[in-house]
Enzyme design. Sequence first.
Site, PDB file in Angstrom:
ATOM      1  N   LYS A 177       0.869  -1.184   0.000  1.00  0.00           N
ATOM      2  CA  LYS A 177       0.000   0.000   0.000  1.00  0.00           C
ATOM      3  C   LYS A 177       0.905   1.233   0.000  1.00  0.00           C
ATOM      4  CE  LYS A 177      -1.568   2.991   2.670  1.00  0.00           C
ATOM      5  NZ  LYS A 177      -1.695   4.145   1.786  1.00  0.00           N
ATOM      6  N   GLU A 252       9.791   1.467  10.426  1.00  0.00           N
ATOM      7  CA  GLU A 252      10.810   2.480  10.109  1.00  0.00           C
ATOM      8  C   GLU A 252      10.127   3.827  10.265  1.00  0.00           C
ATOM      9  OE1 GLU A 252      13.990   2.221   9.340  1.00  0.00           O
ATOM     10  OE2 GLU A 252      14.024   0.037   9.331  1.00  0.00           O
ATOM     11  N   CYS A 291      13.680  11.272   6.204  1.00  0.00           N
ATOM     12  CA  CYS A 291      13.602  10.775   7.584  1.00  0.00           C
ATOM     13  C   CYS A 291      14.906  11.030   8.331  1.00  0.00           C
ATOM     14  CB  CYS A 291      13.249   9.296   7.596  1.00  0.00           C
ATOM     15  SG  CYS A 291      14.348   8.302   6.584  1.00  0.00           S
ATOM     16  N   GLU A 388       9.525  16.144  14.733  1.00  0.00           N
ATOM     17  CA  GLU A 388       9.933  16.093  13.329  1.00  0.00           C
ATOM     18  C   GLU A 388       9.057  17.043  12.512  1.00  0.00           C
ATOM     19  OE1 GLU A 388       8.925  12.461  11.206  1.00  0.00           O
ATOM     20  OE2 GLU A 388      10.949  12.403  10.385  1.00  0.00           O
TER      21      GLU A 388
HETATM   22  P1  NAD Z   1       2.447   8.548   7.392  1.00  0.00           P
HETATM   23  O1  NAD Z   1       2.646   7.833   8.669  1.00  0.00           O
HETATM   24  O2  NAD Z   1       1.429   9.612   7.319  1.00  0.00           O
HETATM   25  O3  NAD Z   1       2.041   7.504   6.250  1.00  0.00           O
HETATM   26  C1  NAD Z   1       2.858   6.411   5.922  1.00  0.00           C
HETATM   27  C2  NAD Z   1       1.987   5.334   5.316  1.00  0.00           C
HETATM   28  O4  NAD Z   1       1.121   4.822   6.329  1.00  0.00           O
HETATM   29  C3  NAD Z   1       1.075   5.824   4.196  1.00  0.00           C
HETATM   30  O5  NAD Z   1       0.998   4.845   3.200  1.00  0.00           O
HETATM   31  C4  NAD Z   1      -0.254   5.997   4.911  1.00  0.00           C
HETATM   32  O6  NAD Z   1      -1.358   5.905   4.061  1.00  0.00           O
HETATM   33  C5  NAD Z   1      -0.207   4.834   5.871  1.00  0.00           C
HETATM   34  N1  NAD Z   1      -1.085   4.945   7.032  1.00  0.00           N
HETATM   35  C6  NAD Z   1      -1.591   6.061   7.619  1.00  0.00           C
HETATM   36  N2  NAD Z   1      -2.377   5.726   8.658  1.00  0.00           N
HETATM   37  C7  NAD Z   1      -2.343   4.374   8.741  1.00  0.00           C
HETATM   38  C8  NAD Z   1      -2.967   3.436   9.621  1.00  0.00           C
HETATM   39  N3  NAD Z   1      -3.788   3.800  10.625  1.00  0.00           N
HETATM   40  N4  NAD Z   1      -2.706   2.118   9.428  1.00  0.00           N
HETATM   41  C9  NAD Z   1      -1.892   1.719   8.442  1.00  0.00           C
HETATM   42  N5  NAD Z   1      -1.307   2.565   7.564  1.00  0.00           N
HETATM   43  C10 NAD Z   1      -1.533   3.872   7.714  1.00  0.00           C
HETATM   44  O7  NAD Z   1       3.864   9.040   6.951  1.00  0.00           O
HETATM   45  P2  NAD Z   1       4.206   9.966   5.705  1.00  0.00           P
HETATM   46  O8  NAD Z   1       3.750  11.330   6.056  1.00  0.00           O
HETATM   47  O9  NAD Z   1       3.740   9.330   4.444  1.00  0.00           O
HETATM   48  O10 NAD Z   1       5.797   9.890   5.683  1.00  0.00           O
HETATM   49  C11 NAD Z   1       6.593  10.704   6.454  1.00  0.00           C
HETATM   50  C12 NAD Z   1       7.111   9.942   7.645  1.00  0.00           C
HETATM   51  O11 NAD Z   1       7.807   8.775   7.230  1.00  0.00           O
HETATM   52  C13 NAD Z   1       8.122  10.748   8.426  1.00  0.00           C
HETATM   53  O12 NAD Z   1       7.868  10.610   9.800  1.00  0.00           O
HETATM   54  C14 NAD Z   1       9.447  10.097   8.056  1.00  0.00           C
HETATM   55  O13 NAD Z   1      10.449  10.281   9.006  1.00  0.00           O
HETATM   56  C15 NAD Z   1       9.042   8.679   7.907  1.00  0.00           C
HETATM   57  N6  NAD Z   1      10.036   7.943   7.111  1.00  0.00           N
HETATM   58  C16 NAD Z   1      10.899   7.099   7.752  1.00  0.00           C
HETATM   59  C17 NAD Z   1      11.879   6.432   7.028  1.00  0.00           C
HETATM   60  C18 NAD Z   1      12.867   5.520   7.700  1.00  0.00           C
HETATM   61  O14 NAD Z   1      13.621   4.860   7.008  1.00  0.00           O
HETATM   62  N7  NAD Z   1      12.898   5.438   9.008  1.00  0.00           N
HETATM   63  C19 NAD Z   1      11.944   6.628   5.641  1.00  0.00           C
HETATM   64  C20 NAD Z   1      11.059   7.491   5.024  1.00  0.00           C
HETATM   65  C21 NAD Z   1      10.093   8.146   5.775  1.00  0.00           C
END
Ligand code: NAD
Length: 494
Positions: A177, A252, A291, A388
């Site tokens: 997803k 992650e 991230c 963040e």
């Molecule tokens: P997000 O948490 O809003 O969304 C990430 C994914 O989770 C999306 O596909 C979203 O649709 C899904 N999601 C949202 N609510 C959910 C739920 N209740 N159950 C299951 N899935 C759900 O994050 P974002 O805004 O897309 O990305 C930014 C974040 O990602 C930042 O915090 C960044 O640090 C982190 N990130 C971490 C890494 C790493 O390697 N640690 C890499 C890239 C991004």
Amino acid sequence: MSAQKTIHVGGEWRAAASGAVREIIDPADADVFAVVAEGGAEDTDAAVAAARSAFDTGKWPRTPTPERAALLRRVAGLLERDRERIGALESRDAGKTLEEGRVDVDCVRDAFLYFADLVMNESGGRVVDAGSDDIHSVVVHEPVGVCALITPWNYPLLQASWKIAPALAAGNTFVIKPSELTPLTTVALIDLLTEAGLPPGVANIVTGAGDPVGARLAEHPDVDLVSFTGGLVSGTKVMRAAADTVKKVALELGGKNPNVVFADACSTDEGFDTAVDQALNAAFIHSGQVCSAGSRLIVEEPLRERFVAELARRAGKIRIGRGSDEGVECGPLVSRQQLARTEEFVETALKEGAVLRAGGERPDGPGYFYRPTVLDQCHRGMRVVREEVFGPVLTVETFRTEDEAIALANDTEYGLAGAVWTADPGRARRVAGRMRHGTVWINDFHPYLPQAEWGGFGKSGIGRELGPAGLAEYRETKHIYQNLAPRPVRWFAG
Ligand code: NAD
């Protein structure tokens, strides 16, 4: 594939069962540039059923390792062939420069090549000495089963590849997803997997919102593992949703990454220039939507004014604009929400006493742009230092002693990555050794290697991607104990 058939189940592209669609916005002008299927729980259940059947009765989990590795290599070749097309799509969807989009595709290719090599170089099961010639005991690794892969919007295809390549290398089936904001390159990758010869049902995708699609995947009884990359709030929801079925969980999450600069790193003009240049890169590449962004500059006090002045001067010269335009160095933020969040963080920081040295505003015109921002005189009491932002905002803190520098670097609930800049090798090792972060760079910022594990301490997550541990996530461990001369035990006398 027609525009709205972006759900792939059992080898077929389809629209959402409900017929719902979602518009994909170009963040550089806020216009709609694609339309995708908005999947729901019904689509998710169908995708999981296809992945379950392909795992339980299909041939992929039992395909010999050399054939699986060969398929991953074919995918790498197709990515090279389609580098321009997919790189441009990533650039437009996620608001990156074209060059960043291309580099992302190269890194995706390298992930597939790395995991192909890794499985080919394994020695197989580990024979255990059971203390008897009559016992043959071996520990083997098997695919974990149906994997749910949930990915964010900042590096859509790269994050997907860090999950898909090891999942396939280990012999799993999956449902992915992608972020609802940036699904297009992941949809394109599914086509490449099919072209490379992956059997139907092994790779499935459901485009749609976190809730219901991601939430359903996390709780689904037929999913064996959920690997999630995204923010802390969604990550904790995923972990809770996965608890009832006790599935494996890999997370992650975010970071609030320190970039610690000692004055001795800047004692020459070249050293100063390098440390400033890399601090700029650490904080502002992809408009800080990384991230591991070095969003906290922690600089030794005597150096602060000179360092921050030069950093602010150069931040003010960063050329922002549409990623495909000539000379652009930084694209927009991904969405209206992300822009509003960034603006709010900066406003609050200024009210809390931060001193604005660069940026702090959005430029005129359409799109979700925000100027690279440097906030001086920051401290732990400020929200912008603790949370963040995920935007182009750099905070500056200062220290006077090595212990103080380490304490500040570790003063975060996260622990993803951080850097130390120093000309003293002993200090470099001491500081790196005491930093509580999954990656520590010495005199560098941002590089990663597919061979080296990536992941975080603390609230930055659970588990690791890349490296041998990134493959191990997608496996179960089994001990097979064979008695070559079975006899009665006679524990019970009767
Ligand atoms: P997000 O948490 O809003 O969304 C990430 C994914 O989770 C999306 O596909 C979203 O649709 C899904 N999601 C949202 N609510 C959910 C739920 N209740 N159950 C299951 N899935 C759900 O994050 P974002 O805004 O897309 O990305 C930014 C974040 O990602 C930042 O915090 C960044 O640090 C982190 N990130 C971490 C890494 C790493 O390697 N640690 C890499 C890239 C991004």
